[in-house]
Design a protein around this motif. Structure first.
Motif, PDB file in Angstrom:
ATOM      1  N   PHE A  93       0.594  -1.207  -0.237  1.00  0.00           N
ATOM      2  CA  PHE A  93       0.034   0.342  -0.134  1.00  0.00           C
ATOM      3  C   PHE A  93       0.565   1.458  -0.277  1.00  0.00           C
ATOM      4  O   PHE A  93       0.483   2.233  -0.696  1.00  0.00           O
ATOM      5  CB  PHE A  93      -0.867  -0.019   1.272  1.00  0.00           C
ATOM      6  N   LEU A  94       1.493   1.538   0.752  1.00  0.00           N
ATOM      7  CA  LEU A  94       2.510   2.577   1.144  1.00  0.00           C
ATOM      8  C   LEU A  94       3.323   2.631  -0.269  1.00  0.00           C
ATOM      9  O   LEU A  94       3.117   4.074  -1.497  1.00  0.00           O
ATOM     10  CB  LEU A  94       3.749   2.395   1.646  1.00  0.00           C
ATOM     11  N   GLU A  95       3.555   1.731  -0.928  1.00  0.00           N
ATOM     12  CA  GLU A  95       4.801   2.239  -2.560  1.00  0.00           C
ATOM     13  C   GLU A  95       3.314   2.396  -3.442  1.00  0.00           C
ATOM     14  O   GLU A  95       4.297   3.888  -4.074  1.00  0.00           O
ATOM     15  CB  GLU A  95       5.205   0.720  -2.943  1.00  0.00           C
ATOM     16  N   VAL A  96       2.316   1.700  -3.534  1.00  0.00           N
ATOM     17  CA  VAL A  96       1.444   2.942  -4.062  1.00  0.00           C
ATOM     18  C   VAL A  96       1.236   3.951  -3.874  1.00  0.00           C
ATOM     19  O   VAL A  96       0.595   4.790  -4.839  1.00  0.00           O
ATOM     20  CB  VAL A  96       0.168   1.947  -3.901  1.00  0.00           C
ATOM     21  N   ALA A  97       0.281   4.026  -2.526  1.00  0.00           N
ATOM     22  CA  ALA A  97       0.291   5.381  -2.351  1.00  0.00           C
ATOM     23  C   ALA A  97       1.280   6.291  -2.719  1.00  0.00           C
ATOM     24  O   ALA A  97       1.062   8.001  -3.346  1.00  0.00           O
ATOM     25  CB  ALA A  97       0.429   5.941  -0.700  1.00  0.00           C
ATOM     26  N   TYR A  98       2.317   6.377  -2.735  1.00  0.00           N
ATOM     27  CA  TYR A  98       3.802   6.902  -3.514  1.00  0.00           C
ATOM     28  C   TYR A  98       3.357   7.600  -4.248  1.00  0.00           C
ATOM     29  O   TYR A  98       3.223   8.543  -5.154  1.00  0.00           O
ATOM     30  CB  TYR A  98       5.325   6.606  -3.035  1.00  0.00           C
ATOM     31  N   LEU A  99       3.440   6.099  -5.585  1.00  0.00           N
ATOM     32  CA  LEU A  99       3.165   6.072  -6.956  1.00  0.00           C
ATOM     33  C   LEU A  99       2.040   7.284  -7.061  1.00  0.00           C
ATOM     34  O   LEU A  99       1.789   8.024  -8.245  1.00  0.00           O
ATOM     35  CB  LEU A  99       2.808   4.866  -7.803  1.00  0.00           C
ATOM     36  N   LEU A 100       0.736   7.087  -6.398  1.00  0.00           N
ATOM     37  CA  LEU A 100      -0.312   7.883  -6.721  1.00  0.00           C
ATOM     38  C   LEU A 100      -0.324   9.430  -6.417  1.00  0.00           C
ATOM     39  O   LEU A 100      -0.484  10.019  -7.166  1.00  0.00           O
ATOM     40  CB  LEU A 100      -1.414   7.043  -6.066  1.00  0.00           C
ATOM     41  N   LEU A 101       0.697   9.530  -5.440  1.00  0.00           N
ATOM     42  CA  LEU A 101       1.244  11.103  -5.250  1.00  0.00           C
ATOM     43  C   LEU A 101       2.343  11.459  -5.714  1.00  0.00           C
ATOM     44  O   LEU A 101       1.476  12.987  -6.240  1.00  0.00           O
ATOM     45  CB  LEU A 101       1.510  11.534  -3.392  1.00  0.00           C
ATOM     46  N   LYS A 102       2.709  10.697  -5.616  1.00  0.00           N
ATOM     47  CA  LYS A 102       4.191  11.373  -7.096  1.00  0.00           C
ATOM     48  C   LYS A 102       4.247  10.995  -8.529  1.00  0.00           C
ATOM     49  O   LYS A 102       4.707  12.117  -8.888  1.00  0.00           O
ATOM     50  CB  LYS A 102       5.627  10.724  -6.449  1.00  0.00           C
ATOM     51  N   HIS A 163      -0.782  27.394  -1.797  1.00  0.00           N
ATOM     52  CA  HIS A 163       0.223  27.097  -2.331  1.00  0.00           C
ATOM     53  C   HIS A 163       1.610  27.303  -2.867  1.00  0.00           C
ATOM     54  O   HIS A 163       2.755  26.868  -3.297  1.00  0.00           O
ATOM     55  CB  HIS A 163       0.229  28.428  -2.443  1.00  0.00           C
ATOM     56  N   ASP A 164       1.990  26.016  -1.255  1.00  0.00           N
ATOM     57  CA  ASP A 164       3.386  26.553  -1.076  1.00  0.00           C
ATOM     58  C   ASP A 164       3.501  24.613  -1.429  1.00  0.00           C
ATOM     59  O   ASP A 164       3.084  23.781   0.150  1.00  0.00           O
ATOM     60  CB  ASP A 164       3.873  26.464  -0.116  1.00  0.00           C
ATOM     61  N   PRO A 165       4.352  24.362  -2.091  1.00  0.00           N
ATOM     62  CA  PRO A 165       3.957  22.341  -1.979  1.00  0.00           C
ATOM     63  C   PRO A 165       5.237  21.669  -1.312  1.00  0.00           C
ATOM     64  O   PRO A 165       4.785  20.465  -1.109  1.00  0.00           O
ATOM     65  CB  PRO A 165       5.046  22.085  -3.561  1.00  0.00           C
ATOM     66  N   ASP A 166       5.927  22.087  -0.361  1.00  0.00           N
ATOM     67  CA  ASP A 166       6.555  21.757   0.369  1.00  0.00           C
ATOM     68  C   ASP A 166       5.836  21.632   1.575  1.00  0.00           C
ATOM     69  O   ASP A 166       5.647  20.521   2.067  1.00  0.00           O
ATOM     70  CB  ASP A 166       8.162  22.413   1.093  1.00  0.00           C
ATOM     71  N   ASN A 167       5.054  22.782   1.888  1.00  0.00           N
ATOM     72  CA  ASN A 167       4.036  22.802   2.762  1.00  0.00           C
ATOM     73  C   ASN A 167       3.198  21.816   2.455  1.00  0.00           C
ATOM     74  O   ASN A 167       2.169  21.054   3.613  1.00  0.00           O
ATOM     75  CB  ASN A 167       2.893  24.057   3.395  1.00  0.00           C
ATOM     76  N   ARG A 168       2.180  21.732   1.620  1.00  0.00           N
ATOM     77  CA  ARG A 168       1.031  20.226   1.299  1.00  0.00           C
ATOM     78  C   ARG A 168       1.569  19.626   1.457  1.00  0.00           C
ATOM     79  O   ARG A 168       0.650  18.293   1.796  1.00  0.00           O
ATOM     80  CB  ARG A 168       1.007  20.777  -0.755  1.00  0.00           C
ATOM     81  N   TRP A 169       3.331  18.696   0.782  1.00  0.00           N
ATOM     82  CA  TRP A 169       3.641  17.366   0.880  1.00  0.00           C
ATOM     83  C   TRP A 169       3.466  17.010   2.241  1.00  0.00           C
ATOM     84  O   TRP A 169       3.121  15.906   3.078  1.00  0.00           O
ATOM     85  CB  TRP A 169       4.855  17.523   0.682  1.00  0.00           C
TER      86      TRP A 169
END
Ligand code: CMC
Length: 435
Positions: A93-102, A163-169
């Motif tokens: 699941f966490l690998e798939v989560a990374y795939l979907l998110l990134k 609006h800040d991608p780092d903050n969103r992450w």
């Protein structure tokens, strides 16, 4: 259809028979036309222009997306191009989560870092437990979850800077990490059991099962077969493109609300029995039928339109939902450990009848993801109130991937559909004594 004999062009010719004017509308990406291109079609200059009418968005694309692809006619589902069958078999699941998110599968280092980050954000502020304690002893776990996810917004006010991608992450990692904790605490609350805090050496699903089911100080040893089955179920539920709750996430997010408030709204949509609440509704339906001998009477009420066969049908799939096939397989492994769920016999018989009967065949009604998942959850010891919650935990990843995509999409603005007003025209107010 008549062949005009002209050279093929990627346009649509439209004649407005009210005015006799002709328009040429561009066709994009295969079969897509832009609704705004119709606005130029007017009877006169004062006219607003033509618009399309599509209640429930049955034929309207609201976005371009690179996250999930579904071919409903052929029963195909892919995340970022990878077939769901391969991900369910080979990934976690966490690998798939990374795939979907990134957007891509992680390298080994990237995955280690992601797993580490998610693992170390699993704790929730102690005041959230006080909020949980305020709910009635029998409060539905999904109601508790919706409220507590919204409450997280007040603990992380910096999340408003969308609006800040780092903050969103950071907020994305927090949400993926804290959902199992909130879910387990919601469960413990209505069981009247003390909360079990996260343990960092356990896997994502192992930790979740531990927080749910540990009693006393002794360690809870989760069965690896059940842990893996839950992981597969999480993979299957992680995203499903522009469904009702994801659309809600995008609509709320389009007003630039923070991700906690947006996700709480998405969860509220998921809670409905036509969406993620269907797995709970399936179990209640199977329990109500109670015995194979009661199936004919039940099916008769479905055919008459008095009832719906919950766990059947889908807006997009007009073939067998590929997730349902994988879940049906996983159910066998789970039942080897837990013993067969007595409701399975009723479910199999319902499916057999539905796949043969005209009513269902004519309407392309096949089992969907929710038909068998509830049987597994019940065999694993989850009460029905937890079923939609078990859907919400993995779907959090899809909601966030789609939210991120929406914020990065230059074409997106605040969502605001039009309406066709059908009420009365202007009239004069009459004082109450004269009515
Ligand atoms: N049982 C009986 N008849 C049904 C069912 C069903 N489950 N689903 C659709 N129909 C009939 C419906 O009555 C209609 O018949 P008619 O043309 O004679 O009026 C026809 O099939 C088309 O139905 P619809 O309601 O126009 O289809 P939709 O695309 O709007 O609805 C759905 C999709 C999923 C809401 C619907 O199939 C349904 O209510 N299913 C049961 C609930 C369920 O299992 N939901 C989970 C969906 S999958 C996971 C998720 O998205 O969360």
């Amino acid at each position: 259809m008549a062949d005009s004999g002209t050279e093929p062009r990627n346009t649509l010719s439209v004649r407005d028979n009210r005015t006799g004017r002709d328009y040429e509308i561009d066709i994009h990406e295969g079969d897509v036309i832009r609704a705004m291109d119709f606005r130029q079609i007017k009877v006169d200059d004062g006219d607003f222009g033509m618009m399309t009418y599509d209640p429930a968005f049955t034929n309207t694309a609201s976005t371009r997306s690179t996250v999930t692809e579904i071919d409903g006619a052929r029963g195909i589902l892919r995340y970022r191009g990878y077939p769901i069958e391969q991900l369910a078999e080979k990934s976690n699941f966490l690998e798939v989560a990374y795939l979907l998110l990134k957007g891509d599968l992680p390298s080994s280092n990237e995955l280690d870092q992601f797993v580490h980050d998610v693992t170390y954000h699993t704790y929730i502020h102690e005041n959230i437990t006080k909020l949980l304690n305020g709910f009635r002893y029998d409060a539905h776990a999904m109601g508790i979850m919706i409220s507590s996810v919204a409450a997280l917004s007040t603990f992380y006010p910096e999340a408003k800077d969308i609006h800040d991608p780092d903050n969103r992450w950071i907020q994305i990692v927090r949400l993926v990490a804290k959902m199992p904790t909130l879910a387990a605490f919601s469960y413990r609350h209505f069981q009247g059991l003390p909360y079990i805090y996260p343990e960092n050496e356990l896997s994502y699903t192992g930790n979740f099962l531990n927080m749910l089911f540990r009693i006393g100080v002794s360690k809870y040893e989760s069965n690896p077969v059940l842990e893996r089955a839950l992981d597969i179920l999480f993979i299957l539920h992680a995203d499903h493109e522009q469904n009702c709750s994801t659309t809600t996430m995008r609509v709320i997010g389009s007003a630039q609300a923070d991700p906690y408030c947006s996700l709480s709204g998405a969860m509220a949509a998921l809670y409905g029995p036509l969406h993620g609440g269907a797995n709970e509704a399936v179990l209640r339906m199977l329990t109500e039928i109670g015995d194979v001998k009661n199936i004919p009477a039940f099916m008769e009420s479905v055919r008459k339109g008095e009832r719906r066969l919950m766990g059947f049908g889908h807006r997009v799939y007009k073939a067998y939902d590929p997730r349902a096939s994988i879940i049906k397989e996983a159910a066998h492994d789970v039942f080897e450990v837990t013993g067969k769920n007595p409701l399975l016999e009723i479910a199999l018989e319902l499916e057999k009848i539905a796949l043969q009967e005209d009513y269902f065949v004519e309407r392309n009604l096949y089992p969907n993801v929710d038909f068998y998942s509830g049987l597994i959850y019940q065999a694993m010891g989850f009460p029905v109130e937890m079923f939609p919650v078990l859907f919400a935990i993995p779907r959090t990843v899809g909601w966030l991937a789609q939210w991120e995509e929406m914020l990065e999409d230059k074409e997106q603005k605040i969502a605001r559909p039009r309406q066709v007003y059908t009420g009365v025209g202007e009239r004069q107010f009459v004082p109450i004594g004269q009515r």
